[in-house]
Design an enzyme around this catalytic site. Structure first.
Site, PDB file in Angstrom:
ATOM      1  N   GLU A 266     -36.971 -43.024 -50.868  1.00  0.00           N
ATOM      2  CA  GLU A 266     -37.736 -43.855 -51.801  1.00  0.00           C
ATOM      3  C   GLU A 266     -37.128 -43.695 -53.190  1.00  0.00           C
ATOM      4  O   GLU A 266     -36.480 -42.690 -53.485  1.00  0.00           O
ATOM      5  CB  GLU A 266     -39.196 -43.397 -51.881  1.00  0.00           C
ATOM      6  CG  GLU A 266     -39.999 -43.538 -50.617  1.00  0.00           C
ATOM      7  CD  GLU A 266     -41.390 -42.941 -50.803  1.00  0.00           C
ATOM      8  OE1 GLU A 266     -42.287 -43.665 -51.261  1.00  0.00           O
ATOM      9  OE2 GLU A 266     -41.559 -41.744 -50.511  1.00  0.00           O
TER      10      GLU A 266
ATOM     11  N   LYS B 120     -37.259 -42.770 -57.053  1.00  0.00           N
ATOM     12  CA  LYS B 120     -38.007 -41.833 -57.901  1.00  0.00           C
ATOM     13  C   LYS B 120     -38.179 -42.503 -59.261  1.00  0.00           C
ATOM     14  O   LYS B 120     -37.210 -42.732 -59.976  1.00  0.00           O
ATOM     15  CB  LYS B 120     -37.243 -40.516 -58.051  1.00  0.00           C
ATOM     16  CG  LYS B 120     -38.036 -39.428 -58.756  1.00  0.00           C
ATOM     17  CD  LYS B 120     -37.242 -38.136 -58.837  1.00  0.00           C
ATOM     18  CE  LYS B 120     -38.117 -36.979 -59.322  1.00  0.00           C
ATOM     19  NZ  LYS B 120     -38.779 -37.250 -60.612  1.00  0.00           N
TER      20      LYS B 120
ATOM     21  N   ARG C  80     -46.595 -38.228 -62.065  1.00  0.00           N
ATOM     22  CA  ARG C  80     -47.188 -38.109 -60.736  1.00  0.00           C
ATOM     23  C   ARG C  80     -48.689 -37.917 -60.879  1.00  0.00           C
ATOM     24  O   ARG C  80     -49.149 -37.097 -61.694  1.00  0.00           O
ATOM     25  CB  ARG C  80     -46.554 -36.912 -60.050  1.00  0.00           C
ATOM     26  CG  ARG C  80     -46.995 -36.678 -58.623  1.00  0.00           C
ATOM     27  CD  ARG C  80     -46.076 -37.338 -57.625  1.00  0.00           C
ATOM     28  NE  ARG C  80     -46.459 -36.925 -56.283  1.00  0.00           N
ATOM     29  CZ  ARG C  80     -46.007 -35.825 -55.693  1.00  0.00           C
ATOM     30  NH1 ARG C  80     -45.135 -35.055 -56.322  1.00  0.00           N
ATOM     31  NH2 ARG C  80     -46.401 -35.523 -54.472  1.00  0.00           N
TER      32      ARG C  80
ATOM     33  N   ARG D  22     -50.315 -33.927 -61.912  1.00  0.00           N
ATOM     34  CA  ARG D  22     -49.740 -33.096 -60.846  1.00  0.00           C
ATOM     35  C   ARG D  22     -50.247 -31.663 -60.898  1.00  0.00           C
ATOM     36  O   ARG D  22     -50.211 -30.952 -59.893  1.00  0.00           O
ATOM     37  CB  ARG D  22     -48.214 -33.114 -60.904  1.00  0.00           C
ATOM     38  CG  ARG D  22     -47.642 -32.541 -62.176  1.00  0.00           C
ATOM     39  CD  ARG D  22     -46.123 -32.663 -62.197  1.00  0.00           C
ATOM     40  NE  ARG D  22     -45.500 -31.788 -61.231  1.00  0.00           N
ATOM     41  CZ  ARG D  22     -44.223 -31.845 -60.892  1.00  0.00           C
ATOM     42  NH1 ARG D  22     -43.444 -32.765 -61.428  1.00  0.00           N
ATOM     43  NH2 ARG D  22     -43.715 -30.997 -60.035  1.00  0.00           N
TER      44      ARG D  22
ATOM     45  N   GLU E 268     -47.304 -42.654 -58.440  1.00  0.00           N
ATOM     46  CA  GLU E 268     -46.698 -42.561 -59.766  1.00  0.00           C
ATOM     47  C   GLU E 268     -47.439 -43.480 -60.717  1.00  0.00           C
ATOM     48  O   GLU E 268     -47.664 -44.656 -60.401  1.00  0.00           O
ATOM     49  CB  GLU E 268     -45.222 -42.972 -59.704  1.00  0.00           C
ATOM     50  CG  GLU E 268     -44.422 -42.586 -60.911  1.00  0.00           C
ATOM     51  CD  GLU E 268     -43.909 -41.147 -60.852  1.00  0.00           C
ATOM     52  OE1 GLU E 268     -43.284 -40.710 -61.843  1.00  0.00           O
ATOM     53  OE2 GLU E 268     -44.131 -40.472 -59.823  1.00  0.00           O
TER      54      GLU E 268
ATOM     55  N   LYS F 106     -35.499 -34.078 -54.128  1.00  0.00           N
ATOM     56  CA  LYS F 106     -35.279 -35.087 -55.149  1.00  0.00           C
ATOM     57  C   LYS F 106     -33.785 -35.129 -55.458  1.00  0.00           C
ATOM     58  O   LYS F 106     -33.153 -34.095 -55.665  1.00  0.00           O
ATOM     59  CB  LYS F 106     -36.099 -34.812 -56.409  1.00  0.00           C
ATOM     60  CG  LYS F 106     -35.990 -33.410 -56.970  1.00  0.00           C
ATOM     61  CD  LYS F 106     -36.974 -33.191 -58.104  1.00  0.00           C
ATOM     62  CE  LYS F 106     -36.942 -31.752 -58.599  1.00  0.00           C
ATOM     63  NZ  LYS F 106     -37.963 -31.503 -59.650  1.00  0.00           N
TER      64      LYS F 106
END
Length: 538
Positions: A232, A234, A239, A254, A279, A401
């Site tokens: 996906e 970023k 977040r 987060r 997000e 990530k």
């Protein structure tokens, strides 16, 4: 208070994460209630006490100490809490007949200190604070100042404090984190459960569910099986976790901070049932706006109508944690994705969309997509195993990530400031500048600040250079000769009306110290402005 002060001292001078955990575990095992609960609150979330800022603390000190002496001491030490703790005059003891010298010298307990401060009015808190300082030694005064200013700065996050609770008690960390948000300080019911008692009876429907985090993939991506992972984009927002049950709604960052007040437009649109992970972005006409637009809303307790219109918030959904009927976190990612798509089709939530899953067959294909991430406004890619359950924390292996490469610029060091905690004796916070003006009359304009990216040895060398090249002093700040070049790495650069230069860097850090490079060869402001033009969505 003495035990809490010693804990802070040891945490400050203990770099090892495991050693910090052992210190906190021992404290929670030995300290009584409610002292340990208030210590936990101070380390994890801070304690809601009447406002007592740096200016007021300085005023209280200057009523007892010569202001010039205090200014010189502060300039030398570089840290307000440490300076006040050391310079505060200790009053001569006044012993009541019924008290022995040892009893009179006993410092107040942490819970008594918190109780006095919490019940002091805004006009009384200064007097109460001064009286408490009078009753303490230097170490306890240092802890008290950190307590009232809310800045522990001992290298302990809220999650690390809760990890210490899990290590000491043997209770699961994830369950501690779920219960955490239903219990207020000093957490007496939580500690009772941790010591073997009954679990607190709490409605956990709106509780924060610990987020699953990713590890940097670095150069390991080629070792992974591409068929096992889903990809996906970023995005460069923040977040969040959004939960809505029975007309009650919560929007968490987060770290579990409730940020609903800053995003009433998103909360008002949460007319569905469930808990989702995504997000938070600003989106205009289908286009993701720069992070600076979202930043205008972060931390606000109230948002005006104009800002709601100028910076409309939007949720891009990654995962589903509860679909309104069941907790889905134990399901594999592929099943959760199917559940998320089904939930989204049924709920049709406003101000939201689904994060796109990127089809790829091999890593070179995905790498080519990643190379174009900056032009499209993405931070890079997320790689997630299709069979991974949703586990709070940062487990190694399921999620990675793969961020885009940072931008870099050569800038000139112009100011340095002492750091905090272990760095309070070093000039470790740096302001850097780029060249502007006509070729015949160049000038430096500040473009950012950085306080990370260097080693301990480099810090010592920088500190010596700064002391030897100081041109002016402004309290804890020194202006230096503009001749040292720092290579700065940063994730993005954006337009900003808040800064004199007209730009703002995202996550600047020092990549290299260019001892070899002349200052007149550093980059110009126009070079940084061109990076904005090269990535308009960044």
């Amino acid at each position: 208070m003495r035990r809490f002060a010693r804990l802070l001292e040891r945490l400050l001078f203990t770099p090892s994460r495991n050693a910090k955990l052992r210190l906190m575990e021992a404290y929670f095992a030995e300290a009584p209630d409610p002292d340990r609960g208030w210590a936990l609150a101070a380390l994890a979330d801070g304690i809601d006490l009447p406002a007592l800022g740096g200016a007021r603390i300085r005023g209280l000190v200057e009523e007892r100490v010569d202001p010039v002496l205090f200014a010189l001491s502060y300039d030398y030490v570089g840290d307000l809490a440490e300076t006040v703790a050391l310079i505060w005059p200790q009053p001569a003891p006044v012993l009541e007949p019924a008290l022995s010298p040892s009893a009179a010298a006993e410092a107040p307990r942490l819970s008594a200190v918190v109780d006095r401060l919490r019940h002091a009015s805004r006009t009384e808190v200064g007097r109460v604070f001064a009286e408490l300082l009078d009753s303490m030694d230097a170490s306890e005064r240092h802890a008290l100042i950190k307590l009232v200013t809310g800045g522990m700065r001992v290298g302990v996050s809220a999650r690390l404090a809760r990890t210490a609770l899990a290590g000491w008690s043997g209770r699961p960390l994830e369950r501690i984190e779920e219960l955490w948000f239903g219990i207020d300080p000093p957490y007496t019911a939580l500690f009772a459960w941790l010591e073997g008692g009954a679990e607190p009876d709490i409605d956990l429907s709106l509780a924060f569910r610990p987020m699953m985090l990713a590890n940097p993939v670095e150069d390991r991506w080629a070792e992974l099986d591409p068929a096992a992972y889903r990809a996906e984009w970023k995005w460069d927002g923040i977040r969040v976790q959004a939960s809505s049950f029975g007309n009650r709604r919560a929007l968490y960052s987060r770290t579990g901070e409730d940020i609903a007040a800053a995003f009433p437009d998103v909360v008002a649109s949460m007319t569905w049932e469930g808990s989702v992970d995504g997000e938070l972005l600003v989106v205009r006409d289908g286009t993701v706006a720069p992070f600076a637009d979202l930043q205008r809303r972060l931390g606000r307790k109230q948002v005006g109508a104009r800002l709601l219109t100028d910076a409309p918030a939007h949720l891009r959904l990654y995962d589903i944690l509860h679909d309104g009927a069941r907790d889905t976190r134990a399901l594999p990612l592929d099943q959760r994705r199917a559940a998320l798509e089904a939930w989204y089709a049924a709920a049709r939530p406003d101000r939201t969309d689904l994060s796109e899953q990127i089809a790829f067959d091999d890593w070179p294909t995905l790498e080519r997509l990643r190379e174009g991430a900056r032009a499209e406004g993405q931070e890079g890619l997320m790689l997630k195993r299709g069979d991974s359950a949703y586990a709070g924390g940062r487990p190694m292996g399921p999620w990675f990530k793969w961020k885009r490469d940072p931008l870099t610029a050569d800038c000139v060091l112009i100011y340095a400031q002492r750091g905090h905690g272990k760095r309070s004796s070093f000039y470790s916070d740096y302001t850097f500048a780029a060249w502007t003006g006509e070729p015949g009359a160049p000038a430096l304009i500040p473009v950012g600040k950085a306080y990370s990216g260097y080693t301990d040895e480099e810090l010592k060398k920088l500190d010596r250079w700064i002391r030897n090249n100081t041109t002016e002093r402004y309290g804890p700040v020194r202006a230096v000769e503009p001749k040292l070049v720092l290579e700065i790495a940063f994730d993005a650069v954006q337009r900003s009306t808040r800064h004199k230069s007209g730009i703002a860097m995202r996550f600047p850090r020092i990549k290299r110290i260019r001892w070899d490079k002349p200052a007149d060869e550093a980059d110009r402001l126009t070079t940084l402005e061109a990076l904005i033009a090269a990535s308009p969505a960044a």
